[in-house]
Design a protein around this motif. Sequence first.
Motif, PDB file in Angstrom:
ATOM      1  N   THR A  28       4.637 -34.877 -24.215  1.00 13.92           N
ATOM      2  CA  THR A  28       4.496 -33.505 -24.712  1.00 13.92           C
ATOM      3  C   THR A  28       4.071 -33.493 -26.174  1.00 13.92           C
ATOM      4  OG1 THR A  28       6.516 -33.215 -23.431  1.00 13.92           O
ATOM      5  CG2 THR A  28       5.638 -31.275 -24.533  1.00 13.92           C
ATOM      6  N   LEU A  53       3.591 -34.239 -16.749  1.00 13.14           N
ATOM      7  CA  LEU A  53       3.036 -33.153 -17.558  1.00 13.14           C
ATOM      8  C   LEU A  53       2.615 -31.981 -16.680  1.00 13.14           C
ATOM      9  CD1 LEU A  53       1.984 -32.263 -20.433  1.00 13.14           C
ATOM     10  CD2 LEU A  53      -0.228 -33.190 -19.716  1.00 13.14           C
ATOM     11  N   THR A  57       4.613 -28.340 -16.526  1.00 12.12           N
ATOM     12  CA  THR A  57       4.014 -27.278 -17.348  1.00 12.12           C
ATOM     13  C   THR A  57       3.421 -26.149 -16.511  1.00 12.12           C
ATOM     14  OG1 THR A  57       1.912 -28.477 -17.416  1.00 12.12           O
ATOM     15  CG2 THR A  57       3.420 -28.804 -19.274  1.00 12.12           C
TER      16      THR A  57
END
Lengths: 322, 393
Positions: A28, A53, A57
């Motif tokens: 991140t 990720l 997200t």
Amino acid sequence: MAYNFKEVMNKKERLAPGHRMCAGCGGTIAVRNILRGLRDEDKAVITGATSCLEVSTFMYPYTAWNDSFIHNAFENAAATCSGVQTAYEVLKKKGKIDGTYKFIAFGGDGGTYDIGLQSLSAAMERNHDMVYVCYDNAAYMNTGIQRSSATPLYADTTTTPAGKLSNGKPQSRKDLAAIIAAHDVPYVAQTTLYKNFKDMHKKAEKAIYTPGAAFLNVMAPCPRGWRYETDDIMEICRLAVETCYWPLFEVIDGKWILNYKPKTKLPVEEFLKPQGRFKHLFKKGNEQLIEHAQAEVDKRWDALLDKCGEYSQGMIKKKEAI
Amino acid sequence: MSIRERLSGNEAVAIAIRQINPDVMPAFPITPSTEIAQMVATYIANGQVNTEFIPVESEHSAMSAAIGAEAAGARSLTATSSCGLALMWEVLYVAASSRLPIAMAVVNRALSSPININCDHSDSMGARDAGWIQIYSENNQEVYDNFVQAYRIAEHPSVRLPIMICQDGFYTSHAVENMELLEDREIKDFVGEYAPESYLLNSRQPLSVGAYGLPAYYMEAKRSQLEALKNAKQVTLEVAEEFARLSGRNYGLFEAYRLEDADYAMVIIGSTAGTAKDAVDKLRAEGKKAGLLKIRLFRPFPGEEIAHALKNAGFIACMDRTESFNGQCGPLGAEVKSALFNARLMPEVINYVYGIGGRDVAVENITSVFEDLIRIEQTKDAGDRYRYLSLRE
């Protein structure tokens, strides 16, 4: 334009808070700082390979991406991004696009070094105007810390567990930055979360604004997989650089440039010791394993110095022999 | 004004692509579809289209790049066959569930192994549950006409799903036939500009595509996808109607050939339908009531309409040009029997596997199938309901 830390840090945040990545995740931090390479006035389309990720997200119905974002599958982020970028070229010619867009793909080392290497190689060879960023945490963390070809020698992972008959991963890591550099793309660089991030910010901007294909290999520690205290991430990265385990370099139009040469190269032990994945190397009787790890780092560092036109130990010895 | 031409099926698709002038075409060569990409690359090289060609390194990347381009807001397409389609399998689902109206020219060919470059339907039949619309073509004219109609169906706001326009490898892709083309201007007007509502490069509203869907949402996503696919049936008919006004050529969900009063019906897909029509004519001339149902739309499967069209037939042969390895039927056989059962119709249905790996099918072979059906009626003994046609024993 000269680098101005304050300006870079005041750029708008493109990955919104509230995503579900772990506390202290290196990935991140890498993504947020790579995105600072974008000019505020420019738009971007971000491509994400399946990874921690991506699943953290963009969990329906929420997205942490302020820019347009596309996730397709695990092994095809580069191909997907190349499709988006080609669409942009066509639609721009047709007058259907407002403003300037940049194209950035993020993949972990699994999606980049391994399952996505074919798609990445082809997109780089076609020289699409895009940046592929590998956030390299040196194992398949999303599925639970399995080895990858980015995993370093002797690391304890769930598919190379250290045990009575095993010292962890028996192979060394693949040198992906060199492989992509061999594609003769305009810009390749290796960086990590180092000190005040100047190295990463500058490389991100260069990668994004160099026309053609660019590749960034970013070491992004994973506290879960590497087993160190979350607070120690910056120290872990510093030790990776100071031991020359993770050198900072660029390859610009085929020219290799070393960005940082430690005055005193620290022994690799310093990098290995704080990490639980190397714990078994420090058992009595395993001293030779650390020597192997050191020899591997030395060999790669010397080769890098040669490529960058710096004097390596090997070159000095050769000269002495003459 | 129509233009008379002599063209192969691959040329027919390529010309349709030139006339549509789509935005992005990623493709990777594989026999027998290779020529389509080559011809489009030539149009680009000569400035005849504005399309960007992406010479990808695999079919997986071809579909991946098409997904990226289509999501970005560009009208996209690719062409493939056989193992190329199989390599795309994972991302076919992504294209459909991301609701991206990509068009794909599929030139049907057998899957390995043994490696075989000839026609059968195992490639697109293997992809039948990926959520794509599938339309099959009998001859070069149909290949062209179906491709021209593809985007109108796929991009319709009630559909927004990718579409495969399938034709038989070599039988139509490489064989040259007389056919009629429409004027470039007519095609351009018919297909229209692509104007998606949501797309990645929309500066007014950024878009995220390809979410992680938890159990709380995944099922609803699939159901809404199904509703869109079901809508494709009505849209296919509406587009066909409009196309008929333009071209004078009529298309439906399927073609019924001498079927109305047929006692013996054959259900078939693709180029062999032409051969089967000859067999039907021959049998009719002998006073035997044979008929044919040729599938056009296979996904969504128009089960109710097909059952209705077959309601008068007591003996039906379902012709599958693929092996499904379930031991009791092929994919067409399964769909047709399911549709008949739902309509509470209980004719005798014999399922044949024919022509796989390019095994030739002549009029006599098709005639022998009808003769089987007649024999079953006479002897009241169905025998094996799952058979191979023209197998070397």
